[in-house]
Enzyme design. Structure first.
Site, short mmCIF file in Angstrom:
data_model
loop_
_atom_site.label_atom_id
_atom_site.label_comp_id
_atom_site.label_asym_id
_atom_site.label_seq_id
_atom_site.Cartn_x
_atom_site.Cartn_y
_atom_site.Cartn_z
N LYS A 54 69.86 17.03 57.12
CA LYS A 54 70.02 18.49 57.17
C LYS A 54 69.56 19.11 55.85
O LYS A 54 68.82 20.11 55.84
CB LYS A 54 71.49 18.85 57.41
CG LYS A 54 71.93 18.70 58.85
CD LYS A 54 73.44 18.83 59.01
CE LYS A 54 73.84 18.48 60.44
NZ LYS A 54 75.27 18.30 60.63
N GLN A 98 80.97 19.11 57.99
CA GLN A 98 80.58 17.98 58.83
C GLN A 98 81.81 17.35 59.50
O GLN A 98 82.78 17.01 58.82
CB GLN A 98 79.84 16.94 57.95
CG GLN A 98 79.29 15.77 58.71
CD GLN A 98 78.15 16.13 59.66
OE1 GLN A 98 77.26 16.91 59.30
NE2 GLN A 98 78.17 15.61 60.86
N ASP A 121 77.70 26.58 62.82
CA ASP A 121 77.94 25.62 63.91
C ASP A 121 78.47 26.33 65.15
O ASP A 121 78.49 25.75 66.24
CB ASP A 121 78.98 24.57 63.46
CG ASP A 121 78.34 23.21 63.17
OD1 ASP A 121 77.20 22.99 63.62
OD2 ASP A 121 78.99 22.40 62.50
#
Ligand code: NAD
Length: 297
Positions: A54, A98, A121
């Site tokens: 990422k 994460q 997200d």
């Protein structure tokens, strides 16, 4: 019939190219550089690989990448304090924590402490509610990537029968909302669904997000249907070693389907591309700059 292969790797490269173009424009016209902060707690090897790729791709499209690696025993208070700092940092337009988090941390509490407009997200309850009511939101990256590929392949999805296998908050449920938003007739199947083969056979679009290697065989697929395989499963290879497979049995499904995404090289690459697209979208919304069509819903 042999299915058209939907090349997620090439599609993702195209999306990243569009994001990079827009990032360059934001810089030239507004002096803005979008910033994505990724928070990793602990040293889960798979998560470390994701976070590294990422970060690399964030920099490649011209954005700033801020990585925060915290010890596995970080307290909830310290993690929430970091998120609060990132929420208030004007250099940071997107925040991603994460998952999974170590057991002592309350995942819901942590996710819901992210400012919704920076929640790239799309897991914050505000974004879930906005998506569910058809309002502008941050859309979870994996289902957003699936929708982009479906729209590109079909044009309009209106009136198509879609079956989503899996009802997770990360993939299945938001995927169902997005397909509803595009006027599909949506069925969400799950581990308690009766006669799953018959349910799947009705579908013009099948999205498999289960986490069970090759569980959908070709004889469940309606001829000509589009199959989107979200699953990522590692299995033993015949000659030793391991390989990645999806939730559908690729060879038998590709023989019947009209179009199919491979694993690897299908949904997976689109997820990070959509994370970058969401960071761009968040930056535009934060600065009242028109968003790029096609990169969001
Ligand atoms: P999850 O474990 O949270 O959810 C799985 C869902 O499958 C559940 O809702 C469950 O009801 C359903 N299910 C389980 N057994 C079933 C059965 N026998 N029949 C029908 N439904 C069944 O998983 P998730 O987070 O949604 O992920 C699903 C898969 O997608 C995993 O393989 C994961 O690795 C993969 N994934 C890929 C990406 C990507 O970027 N490509 C992103 C997220 C998840």
């Amino acid at each position: 019939m042999t299915a058209t292969i939907i090349d997620g790797k090439a599609f993702a490269a195209k999306v990243r190219g569009q994001v990079a173009e827009q990032v360059a424009r934001l810089k030239a016209d507004h002096g803005l550089i979008p910033g994505l902060a990724v928070v990793l707690v602990g040293a889960d090897p798979a998560s470390e690989v994701y976070v590294r790729s990422k970060g690399k791709m964030t920099v490649e499209v011209g954005m700033n990448s801020f990585e925060h690696k915290l010890a596995a025993d970080t307290s909830e208070a310290d993690l929430l304090a970091l998120i609060d700092k990132l929420n208030n940092d004007p250099q940071v337009n997107g925040i991603l924590v994460q998952l999974p988090l170590p057991d002592h941390l309350n995942e819901d509490l942590v996710i819901n402490s992210i400012a919704p407009q920076k929640d790239v997200d799309g897991f914050h309850i505000s974004n879930v509610g906005l998506l569910g009511t058809g309002q502008k939101s941050m859309v979870p990256c994996t289902p957003l990537g699936c929708l982009m590929m479906l729209r590109a392949h079909h044009g309009s999805l209106s009136g198509l029968d879609a079956v989503v296998i899996g009802r997770s908050n990360i993939v299945g449920k938001p995927m169902a909302q997005l397909l509803l938003g595009d006027s599909c007739t949506v069925t969400v199947a799950h581990s308690r669904t009766r006669d799953l083969p018959a349910v799947v056979r009705r579908a013009d679009i099948v999205v498999a997000a289960v986490g069970r290697a090759q569980m959908v065989p070709g004889d469940w697929i309606k001829p000509g249907a589009t199959v989107i395989d979200v699953g990522i499963n590692r299995i033993e290879k015949d000659g030793g070693g391991t390989r990645l497979v999806g939730d559908v049995d690729y060879d038998s499904c590709a023989a019947v389907a009209g179009a199919i995404t491979p694993v690897p090289g299908g949904v997976g690459p689109m997820t990070i591309a959509c994370l970058l697209a969401n960071t761009l979208t968040a930056t535009c919304r934060d600065n009242n700059i028109p968003e790029t069509t096609g990169l969001t819903v």
